[in-house]
Design a protein around this motif. Sequence first.
Motif, PDB file in Angstrom:
ATOM      1  N   THR A  91       0.851  -1.182   0.000  1.00 16.18           N
ATOM      2  CA  THR A  91       0.000   0.000   0.000  1.00 16.18           C
ATOM      3  C   THR A  91       0.891   1.239   0.000  1.00 16.18           C
ATOM      4  N   CYS A  92       0.295   2.351  -0.384  1.00 15.12           N
ATOM      5  CA  CYS A  92       1.045   3.612  -0.357  1.00 15.12           C
ATOM      6  C   CYS A  92       0.098   4.753  -0.044  1.00 15.12           C
ATOM      7  N   GLY A  93       0.700   5.868   0.306  1.00  8.91           N
ATOM      8  CA  GLY A  93      -0.064   7.100   0.482  1.00  8.91           C
ATOM      9  C   GLY A  93      -0.093   7.838  -0.849  1.00  8.91           C
ATOM     10  N   PHE A 159       7.968   7.101   8.491  1.00  2.26           N
ATOM     11  CA  PHE A 159       6.530   7.097   8.222  1.00  2.26           C
ATOM     12  C   PHE A 159       5.909   8.386   8.781  1.00  2.26           C
ATOM     13  N   VAL A 178       3.653   7.445  -1.863  1.00  2.00           N
ATOM     14  CA  VAL A 178       4.780   7.256  -0.955  1.00  2.00           C
ATOM     15  C   VAL A 178       4.646   5.929  -0.217  1.00  2.00           C
ATOM     16  N   MET A 180       7.696   2.672   1.559  1.00  2.00           N
ATOM     17  CA  MET A 180       8.941   2.633   2.332  1.00  2.00           C
ATOM     18  C   MET A 180       9.945   1.546   1.902  1.00  2.00           C
ATOM     19  N   SER A 203      -3.793   3.460  -0.183  1.00  2.00           N
ATOM     20  CA  SER A 203      -4.607   3.164   1.006  1.00  2.00           C
ATOM     21  C   SER A 203      -4.993   4.420   1.774  1.00  2.00           C
ATOM     22  N   LEU A 206      -2.262  11.728   1.180  1.00  2.00           N
ATOM     23  CA  LEU A 206      -1.596  12.764   1.959  1.00  2.00           C
ATOM     24  C   LEU A 206      -2.186  14.145   1.717  1.00  2.00           C
ATOM     25  N   ARG A 218      -7.837  -2.256   3.579  1.00  2.00           N
ATOM     26  CA  ARG A 218      -6.490  -2.474   3.042  1.00  2.00           C
ATOM     27  C   ARG A 218      -6.316  -3.932   2.663  1.00  2.00           C
TER      28      ARG A 218
HETATM   29  N1  HPA Z   1       3.805   6.652   4.007  1.00  2.00           N
HETATM   30  C1  HPA Z   1       4.589   5.598   3.901  1.00  2.00           C
HETATM   31  N2  HPA Z   1       4.154   4.378   3.626  1.00  2.00           N
HETATM   32  C2  HPA Z   1       2.843   4.238   3.448  1.00  2.00           C
HETATM   33  C3  HPA Z   1       1.971   5.298   3.548  1.00  2.00           C
HETATM   34  C4  HPA Z   1       2.478   6.575   3.832  1.00  2.00           C
HETATM   35  O1  HPA Z   1       1.742   7.563   3.928  1.00  2.00           O
HETATM   36  N3  HPA Z   1       0.717   4.822   3.320  1.00  2.00           N
HETATM   37  C5  HPA Z   1       0.837   3.502   3.100  1.00  2.00           C
HETATM   38  N4  HPA Z   1       2.119   3.125   3.181  1.00  2.00           N
END
Ligand code: HPA
Length: 235
Positions: A91-93, A159, A178, A180, A203, A206, A218
């Motif tokens: 997942t990412c932001g 994070f 974003v 990691m 997911s 920002l 998620r």
């Molecule tokens: N930042 C870093 N990793 C993530 C984020 C985030 O906002 N959302 C999901 N994984």
Amino acid sequence: MPTPHIRAEKDQIAPAVIMPGDPKRAERIAHLLMDDAELVTDVRGMLGFTGTVDGKPLTVMGSGMGMPSATLYVTELYDHYDVQRIIRVGTCGGMSHDVKVGDVIVGLGAHTDSNMNQQRLPGLNFAALASFNLAAAAVAAADDSMTVHVGPILSRDHFYLEGASSIELLSKYGVLGVEMEAAGIYGAAAEFGRQALTVLTVSDHLLDHSSDMSAEDRETKFQGALKLAVAAALS
Ligand code: HPA
């Protein structure tokens, strides 16, 4: 013979690995994709399963969170187990106004505030890139039920800590999301001359926290990203 962090025998790891961050998600994905999934490693709770999809061998294994953890596992997979391709699913932001929660991002390249890749090629700003053939296979597997974006992502060490560059500035430069891990994985793939890709579900956002996904969502809404990752893994 195992490695310090993976207890599987060499022939128990497939040439293609799908890698979520969460080891329990690796377990769920393995059983979702494969009737014959077998646990092959569980060192420090980092679960890995191997089985077959449409007759093709596949391993699904967790990476943990962050570039040090992910880089450690992918290095052992490429170096010791001769893995040819690793596809991170996660997942990412969201960082761009074009990207919405629930969309899928194929990470073609990963900017980073980590110096893990600086240590590989001192004096250079390493270009952490996905493998074109894997990205093309993933994108080709997309269907009308999902919105897929292809482009740069950002792999951050923190994070919670706000980064040096504003979200608006990163968004202006075309950064889609974003996470990691990707930049570390792409660095290891370059080191060993192997392939890597990252496919992410957005997911949270920002620029708009009102639309963030719940923890349950998620788990269920990553199916689209998983479909693309499997297509790339088995291509
Ligand atoms: N930042 C870093 N990793 C993530 C984020 C985030 O906002 N959302 C999901 N994984």
